[in-house]
Scaffold this active site. Structure first.
Site, PDB file in Angstrom:
ATOM      1  N   ASP A  41       0.830  -1.209   0.000  1.00 43.67           N
ATOM      2  CA  ASP A  41       0.000   0.000   0.000  1.00 43.67           C
ATOM      3  C   ASP A  41       0.862   1.256   0.000  1.00 43.67           C
ATOM      4  O   ASP A  41       1.981   1.254   0.519  1.00 43.67           O
ATOM      5  CB  ASP A  41      -0.924  -0.021   1.225  1.00 43.67           C
ATOM      6  N   ASN A  88     -10.978  -2.575  -5.533  1.00 46.88           N
ATOM      7  CA  ASN A  88     -10.176  -1.636  -6.329  1.00 46.88           C
ATOM      8  C   ASN A  88     -10.796  -1.309  -7.693  1.00 46.88           C
ATOM      9  O   ASN A  88     -10.382  -0.344  -8.350  1.00 46.88           O
ATOM     10  CB  ASN A  88      -8.730  -2.131  -6.515  1.00 46.88           C
TER      11      ASN A  88
HETATM   12  C1  IPE Z   1      -5.405  -2.767  -0.311  1.00 47.40           C
HETATM   13  O1  IPE Z   1      -5.055  -1.442  -0.467  1.00 47.40           O
HETATM   14  C2  IPE Z   1      -5.420  -3.465  -1.636  1.00 47.40           C
HETATM   15  C3  IPE Z   1      -4.123  -3.673  -2.259  1.00 47.40           C
HETATM   16  C4  IPE Z   1      -2.967  -3.336  -1.775  1.00 47.40           C
HETATM   17  C5  IPE Z   1      -4.167  -4.327  -3.543  1.00 47.40           C
HETATM   18  P1  IPE Z   1      -6.171  -0.301  -0.627  1.00 47.40           P
HETATM   19  O2  IPE Z   1      -5.440   0.967  -0.747  1.00 47.40           O
HETATM   20  O3  IPE Z   1      -7.101  -0.659  -1.707  1.00 47.40           O
HETATM   21  O4  IPE Z   1      -6.948  -0.409   0.762  1.00 47.40           O
HETATM   22  P2  IPE Z   1      -7.765   0.686   1.563  1.00 47.40           P
HETATM   23  O5  IPE Z   1      -8.698   1.326   0.594  1.00 47.40           O
HETATM   24  O6  IPE Z   1      -6.777   1.655   2.096  1.00 47.40           O
HETATM   25  O7  IPE Z   1      -8.449  -0.077   2.651  1.00 47.40           O
HETATM   26  C1  IPE Z   2      -1.567   0.139  -3.381  1.00 51.12           C
HETATM   27  O1  IPE Z   2      -1.291   1.497  -3.422  1.00 51.12           O
HETATM   28  C2  IPE Z   2      -1.671  -0.488  -4.751  1.00 51.12           C
HETATM   29  C3  IPE Z   2      -3.035  -0.937  -5.122  1.00 51.12           C
HETATM   30  C4  IPE Z   2      -4.085  -0.907  -4.361  1.00 51.12           C
HETATM   31  C5  IPE Z   2      -3.176  -1.456  -6.460  1.00 51.12           C
HETATM   32  P1  IPE Z   2      -2.453   2.550  -3.481  1.00 51.12           P
HETATM   33  O2  IPE Z   2      -2.797   2.806  -4.896  1.00 51.12           O
HETATM   34  O3  IPE Z   2      -3.588   2.094  -2.621  1.00 51.12           O
HETATM   35  O4  IPE Z   2      -1.762   3.821  -2.855  1.00 51.12           O
HETATM   36  P2  IPE Z   2      -2.415   4.864  -1.854  1.00 51.12           P
HETATM   37  O5  IPE Z   2      -2.959   4.083  -0.697  1.00 51.12           O
HETATM   38  O6  IPE Z   2      -3.491   5.570  -2.604  1.00 51.12           O
HETATM   39  O7  IPE Z   2      -1.282   5.757  -1.477  1.00 51.12           O
HETATM   40 MG    MG Z   3      -4.071   2.375  -0.687  1.00 42.49          MG
END
Ligand code: IPE
Ligand code: IPE
Ligand code: MG
Length: 249
Positions: free
Chosen positions: A29, A77
């Site tokens: 994340d 997502n």
């Molecule tokens: C979790 O991260 C999913 C992945 C890393 C693929 P998200 O960024 O989607 O999770 P939330 O929204 O912070 O819970």
């Molecule tokens: C995690 O990074 C990757 C995926 C969920 C695919 P994020 O895209 O959630 O990054 P933040 O949380 O917005 O910084």
């Molecule tokens: Mg995220």
């Protein structure tokens, strides 16, 4: 695979080889925030995140961690802007195509878990090809959770089991934890011993809900593209200091 670090090839001396986790899971994340901090579009963070994952996989191999599972895309997502979702799907496909040869050379067995049927057909084809080609590899077990949701996984397991009950293949009394586990996407993979989440969020976000029952959770404020071997070393040190009680005293 790029970026071969010169340092930390060997297991750091303060870590106990006999007490390494058998399976590490990571919630990768913070890619978006990493990009934003640099005034870049979010997708640049995802692009950089691939290098982090490649090096973590290699590090697990170098240090003797036999299984790594990475959360690449959740069932939630899909709610992101279309351009970001499309970029991610294309990225997964591109990376798979590019890295398959090296994964074969490095004896990696790759496996995907999640609702794969709803992914773009060209990505599904790459996924199938990579799983088929690496299926006899006996090196690290690398699992990628793509279009994965823990609740969805449990629902599909319930459906499969219910169908077998209806056919008369199993009795309701025969449903036990082992049987449920055999119907999960992760069938055959041991439960994670250590869950690492980057970017400081203190939540599971629908990842491996069943399998996390007794995982040790380690959260670091580091954003995923900045997670390196030194950070992984810290996570493993913290893990080795934990007392795992499994409900006992
Ligand atoms: C979790 O991260 C999913 C992945 C890393 C693929 P998200 O960024 O989607 O999770 P939330 O929204 O912070 O819970
Ligand atoms: C995690 O990074 C990757 C995926 C969920 C695919 P994020 O895209 O959630 O990054 P933040 O949380 O917005 O910084
Ligand atoms: Mg995220």
């Amino acid at each position: 695979m790029t970026t071969k670090p010169i340092a930390l090839q060997e297991l750091p001396a303060d870590l106990d080889k006999s007490r390494l986790p058998g399976h590490v899971a990571v919630i990768m994340d913070g890619n978006g925030r990493w990009a934003k901090q640099r005034g870049l579009p979010r997708i640049m963070g995802h692009q950089r995140g691939v290098d982090t994952l490649k090096d973590l996989l290699r590090c697990c191999r170098d240090w003797g961690v036999p299984a790594l599972t990475a959360y690449a895309f959740s069932t939630e997502n899909w709610g992101r802007p279309l351009e970001e979702v499309e970029f991610l799907m294309t990225l997964f496909e591109r990376v798979l195509r590019k890295e398959l040869k090296e994964m074969m050379e490095e004896n990696v067995r790759i496996r995907f878990v999640g609702n794969l049927e709803s992914l773009p057909p060209s990505l599904q084809a790459e996924i199938e090809r990579s799983m088929e080609e690496t299926k006899d590899n006996l090196g690290i077990q690398f699992t990628v959770a793509t279009n994965y949701g823990g609740r969805q996984e449990i629902v599909q397991a319930c459906r499969a089991i219910a169908a077998k009950v209806r056919q008369g293949a199993i009795e309701p009394e025969e449903i036990d934890e082992a049987l449920v586990e055999r119907h999960l996407y992760t069938c055959g993979l041991p439960s994670p011993d250590l869950l690492i989440r980057t970017s400081g969020e203190m939540r599971i976000s629908n990842f491996l809900l069943w399998q996390m029952a007794y995982a040790e959770i380690y959260v670091t404020p580091t954003l995923w593209p900045d997670f390196d071997r030194a950070q992984f070393h810290q996570a493993l040190s913290a893990y080795q200091q934990r007392e795992r009680r499994f409900g006992k005293v």
